[in-house]
Write a protein that holds these residues in place. Sequence first.
Motif, PDB file in Angstrom:
ATOM      1  N   GLU A  82       1.508   3.824  -5.983  1.00 14.94           N
ATOM      2  CA  GLU A  82       2.307   3.101  -5.545  1.00 14.94           C
ATOM      3  C   GLU A  82       3.037   3.170  -4.119  1.00 14.94           C
ATOM      4  O   GLU A  82       2.974   1.938  -3.427  1.00 14.94           O
ATOM      5  N   ALA A  83       2.757   4.126  -3.553  1.00 18.75           N
ATOM      6  CA  ALA A  83       2.943   4.264  -2.304  1.00 18.75           C
ATOM      7  C   ALA A  83       1.842   3.757  -1.315  1.00 18.75           C
ATOM      8  O   ALA A  83       2.101   2.967  -0.197  1.00 18.75           O
ATOM      9  N   GLU A  85       0.242   1.167  -2.369  1.00 24.50           N
ATOM     10  CA  GLU A  85       0.374  -0.270  -2.310  1.00 24.50           C
ATOM     11  C   GLU A  85       1.580  -0.802  -1.375  1.00 24.50           C
ATOM     12  O   GLU A  85       1.420  -1.927  -0.748  1.00 24.50           O
ATOM     13  N   GLU A  86       2.518   0.118  -1.377  1.00 25.71           N
ATOM     14  CA  GLU A  86       3.768  -0.264  -0.440  1.00 25.71           C
ATOM     15  C   GLU A  86       3.038  -0.276   1.152  1.00 25.71           C
ATOM     16  O   GLU A  86       3.357  -1.069   2.006  1.00 25.71           O
ATOM     17  N   GLN A  89       1.190  -3.283   1.771  1.00 27.50           N
ATOM     18  CA  GLN A  89       2.208  -4.493   2.146  1.00 27.50           C
ATOM     19  C   GLN A  89       2.942  -4.376   3.497  1.00 27.50           C
ATOM     20  O   GLN A  89       2.832  -5.486   4.140  1.00 27.50           O
ATOM     21  N   ASN A  90       3.125  -3.200   3.789  1.00 32.96           N
ATOM     22  CA  ASN A  90       3.967  -3.133   5.227  1.00 32.96           C
ATOM     23  C   ASN A  90       2.782  -3.436   6.265  1.00 32.96           C
ATOM     24  O   ASN A  90       3.086  -3.899   7.360  1.00 32.96           O
TER      25      ASN A  90
END
Length: 309
Positions: A82-83, A85-86, A89-90
């Motif tokens: 999840e980190a 994927e974040e 996106q960032n």
Amino acid sequence: MAFFTHQIRRGFSSSIIKNGVIKNVTIIGGGQMGAGIAQVAASTGHTVTLVDTSEDILKKSRKGIEGSLKRVVKKKFADKPEAGEEFIQNVLQNVSISTDAGASVQAADLLLEAIVENLKVKQDLFGHLDELAPANTIFASNTSSLPITDIAGSTSRLDRFGGLHFFNPVPMMKLVEVVGTSTTSQETFDSLLNFSKALGKTPVSCKDTPGFIVNRLLVPYMMEALRLHERGHGSKEDIDIAMKLGAGYPMGPFELCDYVGLDTVKFIIDGWSAKDPHNPLFASSELLNKLVAEGKYGKKTGEGFYKYK
Ligand SMILES: CCCCCCCCCCCCCC(=O)CC(=O)SCCNC(=O)CCNC(=O)[C@H](O)C(C)(C)COP(=O)(O)OP(=O)(O)OC[C@H]1O[C@@H](n2cnc3c(N)ncnc32)[C@H](O)[C@@H]1OP(=O)(O)O
Ligand SMILES: NC(=O)C1=CN([C@@H]2O[C@H](COP(=O)(O)OP(=O)(O)OC[C@H]3O[C@@H](n4cnc5c(N)ncnc54)[C@H](O)[C@@H]3O)[C@@H](O)[C@H]2O)C=CC1
């Protein structure tokens, strides 16, 4: 998501580079090098605008950046998807795209060019953008083989022009050659050096001599591999295996040529041959010319010396 929204951050009326620190970067050319540099700059917190001639090309650039980020994240965030994927996106938030080079340079601290390896095309681009970019925007070229002095000569900012030569694939290769000409100011050179470090790369300082450091040594080796093959003294497969297993190179010379792009390789050889026509090292290669004439540019087109699926 900012990526692919065609937003140019027009809120900045002009580049406001502070203390020589580069934060806003416009990259012209969204091919394998431009996209790779955009990815690394965005991953390290820089604001990037990526420019190319068509939206279709920029869509491909985006796909390439996303694909590469996924590979990076798989390793870096192995236990925290999840980190990861974040993070992706960032990073993508930091990248805008545009087909309007003139508008995209308005907020640029650094304009970095990574377009086709052709002196006239690069000079035309820089000459045009010199009239549009803020006076304090630093200009740099990622050229593999052309003199930075000749490219810079198309502009009126000789003190704010240098070379930033990255290596392919940019997310994996740690080196950047920072090239200063006789007119590059110390301030500009330091900004480019510090920018390379901010990207997590190791910079080396280079004079504006043909091939800088790496290609001055790499090109003769690669050319000799080609001649060896053309003389019938080794198959391309055996030469590649030999250099990987005997010299410890990650790729053999033919694999590397396909990876770089045979169109770019031909531009480099033809350019150096035109400057030094009697040097047998740069004599044209029928095999290379034939592959390029057939549109077989290597990995990026699916076929070069080898076939790729
Ligand atoms: C013979 C013809 C003669 C013609 C003569 C003319 C010659 C003129 C030549 C002039 C060239 C000019 C070009 C230039 O100016 C300067 C250059 O850039 S030269 C090229 C320099 N680059 C290299 O030498 C690359 C050498 N190759 C490698 O380092 C590796 O092969 C590579 C990292 C590309 C891939 O590694 P490999 O182990 O082979 O494959 P994997 O796929 O398993 O990858 C390993 C590892 O790396 C990750 N990864 C790979 N690519 C990327 C990417 N783009 N983005 C993100 N991550 C990437 C991959 O995911 C793997 O990660 P793991 O976690 O280990 O799985
Ligand atoms: N391929 C490699 O391994 C390396 C290449 N370089 C250098 O980087 C530069 C780019 O090389 P690659 O990325 O491999 O080429 P590429 O062919 O993958 O990408 C070039 C991109 O520039 C775009 N372009 C051409 N003219 C343009 C213009 N006027 N305005 C905007 N975009 C334009 C093209 O549409 C294309 O997308 C060349 O100067 C090359 O010598 C440097 C290091 C390594």
